[in-house]
Design a protein around this motif. Structure first.
Motif, PDB file in Angstrom:
ATOM      1  N   VAL A  62      28.536 -10.153   9.556  1.00 38.85           N
ATOM      2  CA  VAL A  62      27.143 -10.565   9.403  1.00 38.85           C
ATOM      3  C   VAL A  62      26.262  -9.375   9.777  1.00 38.85           C
ATOM      4  CG1 VAL A  62      27.102 -11.588  11.734  1.00 38.85           C
ATOM      5  CG2 VAL A  62      25.353 -12.215  10.057  1.00 38.85           C
ATOM      6  N   LEU A  63      25.340  -9.030   8.888  1.00 41.73           N
ATOM      7  CA  LEU A  63      24.444  -7.895   9.099  1.00 41.73           C
ATOM      8  C   LEU A  63      23.009  -8.379   9.181  1.00 41.73           C
ATOM      9  CD1 LEU A  63      26.679  -6.865   6.586  1.00 41.73           C
ATOM     10  CD2 LEU A  63      25.906  -4.751   7.649  1.00 41.73           C
ATOM     11  N   LYS A  78      21.307 -18.712  13.430  1.00 43.39           N
ATOM     12  CA  LYS A  78      19.950 -18.189  13.309  1.00 43.39           C
ATOM     13  C   LYS A  78      19.782 -16.976  14.199  1.00 43.39           C
ATOM     14  CE  LYS A  78      18.076 -21.337  16.838  1.00 43.39           C
ATOM     15  NZ  LYS A  78      17.039 -22.360  17.124  1.00 43.39           N
ATOM     16  N   LEU A  79      18.756 -16.173  13.872  1.00 40.77           N
ATOM     17  CA  LEU A  79      18.408 -15.003  14.673  1.00 40.77           C
ATOM     18  C   LEU A  79      17.247 -15.375  15.581  1.00 40.77           C
ATOM     19  CD1 LEU A  79      19.237 -12.021  14.976  1.00 40.77           C
ATOM     20  CD2 LEU A  79      17.469 -11.447  13.301  1.00 40.77           C
ATOM     21  N   GLU A  80      17.433 -15.153  16.871  1.00 36.42           N
ATOM     22  CA  GLU A  80      16.424 -15.556  17.854  1.00 36.42           C
ATOM     23  C   GLU A  80      16.294 -14.465  18.907  1.00 36.42           C
ATOM     24  OE1 GLU A  80      16.900 -18.999  20.881  1.00 36.42           O
ATOM     25  OE2 GLU A  80      16.010 -19.899  19.080  1.00 36.42           O
ATOM     26  N   ASN A  81      15.125 -13.832  18.977  1.00 36.06           N
ATOM     27  CA  ASN A  81      14.899 -12.748  19.937  1.00 36.06           C
ATOM     28  C   ASN A  81      15.965 -11.655  19.832  1.00 36.06           C
ATOM     29  OD1 ASN A  81      12.623 -14.098  21.041  1.00 36.06           O
ATOM     30  ND2 ASN A  81      13.969 -15.341  22.342  1.00 36.06           N
ATOM     31  N   ASP A  82      16.282 -11.274  18.593  1.00 35.06           N
ATOM     32  CA  ASP A  82      17.256 -10.222  18.279  1.00 35.06           C
ATOM     33  C   ASP A  82      18.696 -10.616  18.579  1.00 35.06           C
ATOM     34  OD1 ASP A  82      15.252  -8.604  17.345  1.00 35.06           O
ATOM     35  OD2 ASP A  82      15.122  -7.382  19.167  1.00 35.06           O
ATOM     36  N   ASN A  83      18.932 -11.851  18.975  1.00 28.12           N
ATOM     37  CA  ASN A  83      20.286 -12.339  19.226  1.00 28.12           C
ATOM     38  C   ASN A  83      20.688 -13.344  18.151  1.00 28.12           C
ATOM     39  OD1 ASN A  83      20.526 -10.861  21.671  1.00 28.12           O
ATOM     40  ND2 ASN A  83      19.407 -12.477  22.753  1.00 28.12           N
ATOM     41  N   VAL A  84      21.985 -13.451  17.903  1.00 23.24           N
ATOM     42  CA  VAL A  84      22.505 -14.376  16.905  1.00 23.24           C
ATOM     43  C   VAL A  84      22.989 -15.643  17.610  1.00 23.24           C
ATOM     44  CG1 VAL A  84      24.191 -14.720  15.065  1.00 23.24           C
ATOM     45  CG2 VAL A  84      23.196 -12.453  15.427  1.00 23.24           C
ATOM     46  N   VAL A  85      22.434 -16.772  17.184  1.00 17.62           N
ATOM     47  CA  VAL A  85      22.755 -18.066  17.790  1.00 17.62           C
ATOM     48  C   VAL A  85      23.662 -18.838  16.846  1.00 17.62           C
ATOM     49  CG1 VAL A  85      21.831 -20.207  18.738  1.00 17.62           C
ATOM     50  CG2 VAL A  85      20.510 -18.081  18.939  1.00 17.62           C
ATOM     51  N   CYS A  86      24.839 -19.214  17.322  1.00 18.02           N
ATOM     52  CA  CYS A  86      25.778 -19.970  16.496  1.00 18.02           C
ATOM     53  C   CYS A  86      25.187 -21.332  16.146  1.00 18.02           C
ATOM     54  CB  CYS A  86      27.107 -20.139  17.224  1.00 18.02           C
ATOM     55  SG  CYS A  86      28.324 -21.128  16.300  1.00 18.02           S
ATOM     56  N   GLY A  87      25.394 -21.756  14.912  1.00 19.68           N
ATOM     57  CA  GLY A  87      24.836 -23.015  14.442  1.00 19.68           C
ATOM     58  C   GLY A  87      25.647 -24.237  14.811  1.00 19.68           C
ATOM     59  N   TYR A  88      26.690 -24.083  15.617  1.00 19.84           N
ATOM     60  CA  TYR A  88      27.520 -25.230  16.008  1.00 19.84           C
ATOM     61  C   TYR A  88      27.172 -25.717  17.414  1.00 19.84           C
ATOM     62  CZ  TYR A  88      31.807 -28.077  15.562  1.00 19.84           C
ATOM     63  OH  TYR A  88      32.716 -29.102  15.453  1.00 19.84           O
ATOM     64  N   HIS A  89      27.297 -24.831  18.423  1.00 23.15           N
ATOM     65  CA  HIS A  89      27.001 -25.228  19.803  1.00 23.15           C
ATOM     66  C   HIS A  89      26.115 -24.231  20.527  1.00 23.15           C
ATOM     67  CE1 HIS A  89      30.770 -27.426  18.872  1.00 23.15           C
ATOM     68  NE2 HIS A  89      30.124 -28.413  19.470  1.00 23.15           N
ATOM     69  N   PHE A 104      24.859 -14.363  20.882  1.00 21.34           N
ATOM     70  CA  PHE A 104      25.455 -13.030  20.986  1.00 21.34           C
ATOM     71  C   PHE A 104      24.407 -11.953  20.727  1.00 21.34           C
ATOM     72  CE2 PHE A 104      28.553 -16.125  19.706  1.00 21.34           C
ATOM     73  CZ  PHE A 104      29.628 -15.881  20.542  1.00 21.34           C
ATOM     74  N   ASP A 105      24.456 -10.890  21.541  1.00 19.63           N
ATOM     75  CA  ASP A 105      23.560  -9.771  21.298  1.00 19.63           C
ATOM     76  C   ASP A 105      24.197  -8.821  20.291  1.00 19.63           C
ATOM     77  OD1 ASP A 105      25.406  -8.171  22.675  1.00 19.63           O
ATOM     78  OD2 ASP A 105      24.185  -8.052  24.502  1.00 19.63           O
ATOM     79  N   CYS A 106      23.514  -7.720  19.979  1.00 21.72           N
ATOM     80  CA  CYS A 106      23.996  -6.837  18.924  1.00 21.72           C
ATOM     81  C   CYS A 106      25.272  -6.088  19.302  1.00 21.72           C
ATOM     82  CB  CYS A 106      22.905  -5.860  18.508  1.00 21.72           C
ATOM     83  SG  CYS A 106      22.416  -4.702  19.800  1.00 21.72           S
TER      84      CYS A 106
END
Length: 345
Positions: free
Chosen positions: A31-32, A58-69, A73-75
């Motif tokens: 994922v990029l 989704k992308l939230e405050n430059d972090n990637v939030v998993c759509g399950y729970h 994760f940061d970059c």
């Protein structure tokens, strides 16, 4: 199967923003995206919990939030939040991150050991910032074949006589002998063709009339980057070692092949010429012609892939295949050495 400790083109820089973009490269799901400051980032596209693609989050405050729970994760791939058990982030909640760099309008990705990623090793494009050179928008073409069939094609000046009759073909492209040279970065297949009409693609681009001396320079560099140079110069001024004259026309097609998996490849290209830097009409005409020609290649290469995947009788090689066979051998040696080194650590 693939050389990993090197830079590949993931795509055009303009196509990545603060949207989670899923891609498969070298058989790996990635994922990029871009952070709010424009910096590119790339992560393994799989949450370590139940392997849901992070690109579905989704992308939230430059972090990637998993759509399950909601694991976040940061970059760098580190988990920075676990909403269902705050204060107790699992130690194994980590995803792989990939070095990515913007250069030459392209987004480059390092698929191997991130500690070895050196942006200075990105393939250099000469004259990219030279205001006297013009370039086309280029394009992206998915091809349903192993990337090495594209490599073979781009080390074969002869195929233009049959596949690209209305574009890159021309007198001498069907039977003039080829020269091959091994370099420290790959292979060059080339030839000079003398006193022949220019190809249809270049007829209205060169700055002189009548026949020409023409050079086809087909160079393949590791891991799979082709520099195909076309030189057109007035009759009598072309040939090995001869300097360019005022009317010499040079166009370089840069071609970047990135394996998707064993059966699919991503082909990105653009043309770079030594004339008309600001003429958008010429750039569009060249780009449209290239798209037409490369789609002709696509049809051929997808059929070749199917035929070579399930042959009924053995295939044979021709003399024109020497460059491609030499490059494949060199590349395989690099892959074998890389895998041996990885297995020993």
């Amino acid at each position: 199967m693939f050389l990993r400790n090197c830079w590949y083109v993931a795509g055009w820089s303009k196509d990545y923003d603060q949207t989670l973009t899923a891609q498969k490269l070298l058989g790996e799901n990635i994922v990029l995206y871009r952070k709010s400051d424009g910096t590119p980032a790339a992560l393994e596209d799989a949450c370590p919990h139940r392997k849901l693609p992070l690109s579905m989050g989704k992308l939230e405050n430059d972090n990637v939030v998993c759509g399950y729970h909601g694991l976040t994760f940061d970059c760098s791939g580190a988990c920075v939040d676990a909403p269902t058990q705050r204060g107790s982030i699992p130690k194994r909640a980590v995803v792989r991150s990939y070095p990515v760099v913007d250069r030459y309008r392209l987004l480059w990705i390092w698929m191997g050991d991130p500690k070895k990623a050196d942006p200075d090793e990105i393939f250099k494009i000469e004259n990219f910032d030279n205001p006297e050179w013009g370039y086309t928008d280029g394009g992206t073409l998915p091809i349903a074949c192993n990337y090495l069939w594209i490599v073979d094609n781009l080390l074969d000046p002869s195929h233009v006589a049959w596949v690209h009759v209305t574009s890159f073909a021309g007198g001498g492209t069907d039977d003039q002998p080829l020269d091959m040279e091994k370099t420290d970065r790959g292979v060059i297949v080339s030839r000079w063709i003398y006193d022949q009409p220019p190809s249809p693609y270049y007829k209205d681009l060169i700055r002189f009339g009548g026949n020409c001396d023409r050079k086809q320079h087909y160079e393949m560099c590791f891991p799979a980057i082709a520099l195909n140079k076309s030189v057109y110069t007035p009759v009598g001024t072309g040939g090995p070692g001869k300097p360019a004259v005022d009317q010499t026309y040079v166009n370089i097609s840069y071609n970047f092949m990135t394996p998707v998996d064993a059966h699919n490849a991503q082909y990105i290209w653009f043309q770079h010429r030594n004339t008309d830097p600001d003429d958008k009409a010429i750039s569009k005409k060249m780009n449209d012609g290239a798209i037409m020609a490369f789609n002709e290649d696509k049809d051929i290469l997808e059929a070749v892939h199917k035929g070579m995947e399930a042959p009924v009788t053995p295939h044979l090689d021709l003399g024109l295949d020497l460059g491609a066979k030499t490059f494949r051998l060199q590349l395989q040696r690099l892959i074998d050495a890389e895998q041996a080194a990885s297995g020993s650590t």
